[in-house]
Motif scaffolding. Structure first.
Motif, PDB file in Angstrom:
ATOM      1  N   ALA A 107     100.358  62.205  32.238  1.00 43.89           N
ATOM      2  CA  ALA A 107      99.247  62.844  32.953  1.00 43.89           C
ATOM      3  C   ALA A 107      98.027  61.938  33.123  1.00 43.89           C
ATOM      4  N   PRO A 108      97.651  61.122  32.102  1.00 44.39           N
ATOM      5  CA  PRO A 108      96.466  60.260  32.279  1.00 44.39           C
ATOM      6  C   PRO A 108      96.590  59.235  33.400  1.00 44.39           C
ATOM      7  N   LEU A 109      97.819  59.021  33.931  1.00 43.81           N
ATOM      8  CA  LEU A 109      97.997  58.077  35.028  1.00 43.81           C
ATOM      9  C   LEU A 109      97.636  58.702  36.377  1.00 43.81           C
ATOM     10  N   SER A 110      97.203  59.961  36.350  1.00 43.54           N
ATOM     11  CA  SER A 110      96.733  60.680  37.546  1.00 43.54           C
ATOM     12  C   SER A 110      97.748  60.655  38.683  1.00 43.54           C
ATOM     13  N   PRO A 111      98.962  61.161  38.443  1.00 34.69           N
ATOM     14  CA  PRO A 111      99.958  61.181  39.519  1.00 34.69           C
ATOM     15  C   PRO A 111      99.518  62.052  40.686  1.00 34.69           C
ATOM     16  N   SER A 112      99.991  61.711  41.883  1.00 35.14           N
ATOM     17  CA  SER A 112      99.697  62.508  43.070  1.00 35.14           C
ATOM     18  C   SER A 112     100.256  63.913  42.915  1.00 35.14           C
ATOM     19  N   PHE A 113     101.441  64.001  42.321  1.00 35.71           N
ATOM     20  CA  PHE A 113     102.063  65.295  42.022  1.00 35.71           C
ATOM     21  C   PHE A 113     103.169  65.064  41.005  1.00 35.71           C
ATOM     22  N   VAL A 114     103.644  66.139  40.399  1.00 40.26           N
ATOM     23  CA  VAL A 114     104.818  66.080  39.533  1.00 40.26           C
ATOM     24  C   VAL A 114     105.778  67.169  39.996  1.00 40.26           C
ATOM     25  N   SER A 115     107.054  66.825  40.107  1.00 36.81           N
ATOM     26  CA  SER A 115     108.022  67.800  40.596  1.00 36.81           C
ATOM     27  C   SER A 115     108.961  68.235  39.475  1.00 36.81           C
ATOM     28  N   VAL A 116     109.516  69.448  39.638  1.00 38.92           N
ATOM     29  CA  VAL A 116     110.443  69.999  38.650  1.00 38.92           C
ATOM     30  C   VAL A 116     111.705  70.429  39.385  1.00 38.92           C
ATOM     31  N   THR A 117     112.863  69.958  38.917  1.00 42.30           N
ATOM     32  CA  THR A 117     114.113  70.147  39.632  1.00 42.30           C
ATOM     33  C   THR A 117     114.661  71.567  39.488  1.00 42.30           C
ATOM     34  N   TYR A 118     115.684  71.831  40.302  1.00 41.50           N
ATOM     35  CA  TYR A 118     116.305  73.148  40.420  1.00 41.50           C
ATOM     36  C   TYR A 118     117.799  72.948  40.291  1.00 41.50           C
ATOM     37  N   GLY A 119     118.445  73.582  39.331  1.00 43.72           N
ATOM     38  CA  GLY A 119     119.854  73.330  39.054  1.00 43.72           C
ATOM     39  C   GLY A 119     120.787  73.779  40.166  1.00 43.72           C
ATOM     40  N   ALA A 120     122.019  73.245  40.139  1.00 38.70           N
ATOM     41  CA  ALA A 120     123.019  73.607  41.146  1.00 38.70           C
ATOM     42  C   ALA A 120     123.229  75.113  41.175  1.00 38.70           C
ATOM     43  N   GLY A 121     123.264  75.669  42.372  1.00 37.12           N
ATOM     44  CA  GLY A 121     123.474  77.104  42.521  1.00 37.12           C
ATOM     45  C   GLY A 121     122.338  77.943  41.989  1.00 37.12           C
ATOM     46  N   GLY A 122     121.151  77.361  41.854  1.00 33.93           N
ATOM     47  CA  GLY A 122     120.022  78.138  41.349  1.00 33.93           C
ATOM     48  C   GLY A 122     120.103  78.421  39.866  1.00 33.93           C
ATOM     49  N   SER A 123     120.904  77.603  39.137  1.00 34.83           N
ATOM     50  CA  SER A 123     121.185  77.883  37.727  1.00 34.83           C
ATOM     51  C   SER A 123     119.969  77.748  36.827  1.00 34.83           C
ATOM     52  N   THR A 124     118.920  77.074  37.272  1.00 33.69           N
ATOM     53  CA  THR A 124     117.727  76.928  36.430  1.00 33.69           C
ATOM     54  C   THR A 124     116.513  77.626  37.047  1.00 33.69           C
ATOM     55  N   ARG A 125     116.771  78.608  37.926  1.00 36.72           N
ATOM     56  CA  ARG A 125     115.671  79.216  38.682  1.00 36.72           C
ATOM     57  C   ARG A 125     114.531  79.678  37.777  1.00 36.72           C
ATOM     58  N   GLU A 126     114.846  80.460  36.748  1.00 37.62           N
ATOM     59  CA  GLU A 126     113.792  80.997  35.885  1.00 37.62           C
ATOM     60  C   GLU A 126     113.109  79.894  35.086  1.00 37.62           C
ATOM     61  N   ARG A 127     113.918  78.937  34.579  1.00 40.22           N
ATOM     62  CA  ARG A 127     113.325  77.859  33.779  1.00 40.22           C
ATOM     63  C   ARG A 127     112.474  76.925  34.640  1.00 40.22           C
ATOM     64  N   THR A 128     112.928  76.685  35.873  1.00 46.92           N
ATOM     65  CA  THR A 128     112.111  75.876  36.784  1.00 46.92           C
ATOM     66  C   THR A 128     110.785  76.563  37.049  1.00 46.92           C
ATOM     67  N   HIS A 129     110.833  77.859  37.347  1.00 51.81           N
ATOM     68  CA  HIS A 129     109.592  78.586  37.641  1.00 51.81           C
ATOM     69  C   HIS A 129     108.668  78.590  36.429  1.00 51.81           C
ATOM     70  N   ALA A 130     109.211  78.824  35.237  1.00 51.81           N
ATOM     71  CA  ALA A 130     108.382  78.856  34.038  1.00 51.81           C
ATOM     72  C   ALA A 130     107.718  77.505  33.790  1.00 51.81           C
ATOM     73  N   THR A 131     108.474  76.421  34.007  1.00 51.39           N
ATOM     74  CA  THR A 131     107.913  75.082  33.786  1.00 51.39           C
ATOM     75  C   THR A 131     106.819  74.774  34.795  1.00 51.39           C
ATOM     76  N   VAL A 132     107.088  75.046  36.078  1.00 56.55           N
ATOM     77  CA  VAL A 132     106.101  74.784  37.126  1.00 56.55           C
ATOM     78  C   VAL A 132     104.841  75.615  36.906  1.00 56.55           C
ATOM     79  N   ALA A 133     105.026  76.902  36.586  1.00 53.69           N
ATOM     80  CA  ALA A 133     103.877  77.781  36.372  1.00 53.69           C
ATOM     81  C   ALA A 133     103.038  77.309  35.187  1.00 53.69           C
ATOM     82  N   ARG A 134     103.700  76.828  34.129  1.00 55.12           N
ATOM     83  CA  ARG A 134     102.952  76.350  32.973  1.00 55.12           C
ATOM     84  C   ARG A 134     102.163  75.086  33.309  1.00 55.12           C
ATOM     85  N   ILE A 135     102.777  74.185  34.086  1.00 57.86           N
ATOM     86  CA  ILE A 135     102.050  72.976  34.503  1.00 57.86           C
ATOM     87  C   ILE A 135     100.811  73.367  35.302  1.00 57.86           C
TER      88      ILE A 135
END
Length: 309
Positions: A56-84
């Motif tokens: 984070a101290p490197l001041s990235p333009s953005f950080v992305s969070v991936t989404y598993g095949a077939g939507g398998s990580t939908r809830e975990r992706t959303h929780a991670t993104v929302a927490r960030i």
């Protein structure tokens, strides 16, 4: 393309003086972004947040969070993104795919992101789950392509949207031109930029840029940089990606030696970025695999340092 790199290539940076590191004179005038994946366990969650905290101290333009095949990580992706979005000053980008979801389901997920303050989506067709035999079949009530997904998301909210690009051609593309046409459709549908699949040949990336510019595409094409954490794994994931002989030689005998391998990987990735920099590139996207050390080391060599408060 912002800071357009034309077909002639930007003039290389002046050569360093004798005895000076090729990285010593890089001014750090670049932008970086980082990709993470949602954790499956408490231990992986701790590793992810350690990586986020370090980068984070490197001041990235953005950080992305991936989404598993077939939507398998939908809830975990959303929780991670929302927490960030909730707990940091970083600008999160949520991956979203067409796979195994109706337009209504995707709209619901997109609304949840918008309500959580997320304004950037990485829109992808997505990889089908293994049970589908590796073949993408559109949901009967879903989007048939990433271009359609981009158009649907833009109609729903004014998202900033990134899409995928393939310097060495998507493995399922009918031809180079077919792949390029698909990229143009995604950008014409409202995408802001493209992020490339990882690659190790600067020639392949610059040849791709020449084709992109010739096709009238002027959106930014960020190079996706993946340091080699495991050479055997990189070879399995490479698909159409060229693995140069010199890179294989650098990692020979290191698969069972993680410490030396990590050091070599950081230097190899930094050298790739330096050569891209000499060709005019000023924006880099790092696939971190939820580990900060190599991405941080590469940024250090490129002159990207923590911003002073």
């Amino acid at each position: 393309m912002s800071d357009v790199i034309d077909a002639e290539r930007a003039a290389p940076a002046s050569s360093p003086a004798a005895g000076v590191s090729p990285f010593a004179e890089l001014p750090g005038d670049i932008a970086v972004s980082f990709e993470f994946f949602p954790p499956k366990t408490e231990k992986m969650d701790a590793q992810l947040w350690d990586a986020i905290t370090q980068l984070a101290p490197l001041s990235p333009s953005f950080v992305s969070v991936t989404y598993g095949a077939g939507g398998s990580t939908r809830e975990r992706t959303h929780a991670t993104v929302a927490r960030i979005a909730r707990e940091t000053d970083l600008r999160p980008a949520a991956h979203l795919t067409c796979v195994a979801a109706s337009k209504a389901e995707i709209a619901e997920v997109a609304d949840q992101y918008w309500q959580a303050g997320v304004r950037h989506i990485v829109a992808l067709r997505g990889d089908p789950p293994p049970a589908d035999g590796g073949t993408f079949v559109p949901h009967p009530e879903g989007y048939a392509s990433a271009a359609d997904l981009v158009a649907g998301l833009k109609a729903q909210h004014d998202f900033e949207i990134s899409v995928a690009a393939y310097p060495e051609v998507h493995p399922e593309a009918l031809s180079d031109q077919h792949d390029l046409d698909n990229l143009k459709r995604k950008l014409d549908a409202g995408a802001t930029r493209a992020i490339t699949q990882f690659f190790y040949s600067t020639d392949a990336y610059f040849r791709f840029l020449d084709k992109v510019l010739a096709a009238g595409i002027d959106a930014p094409i960020l190079p996706g940089i993946m340091p080699v954490t495991n050479f055997a794994a990189i070879r399995r994931m490479s698909g159409n990606t060229e693995i140069p002989g010199w890179l294989e030689t650098m990692f020979e005998g290191l698969d069972e030696r993680p410490g030396p391998r990590a050091l070599v990987a950081a230097v190899a990735a930094a050298d790739l970025c330096r050569r891209l920099y000499e060709g005019g590139v000023r924006d880099f996207h790092f696939y971190t695999l939820n580990r900060a050390e190599q991405a941080y080391a590469v940024c250090q060599l490129l002159g990207v340092r923590p911003k002073e408060a």
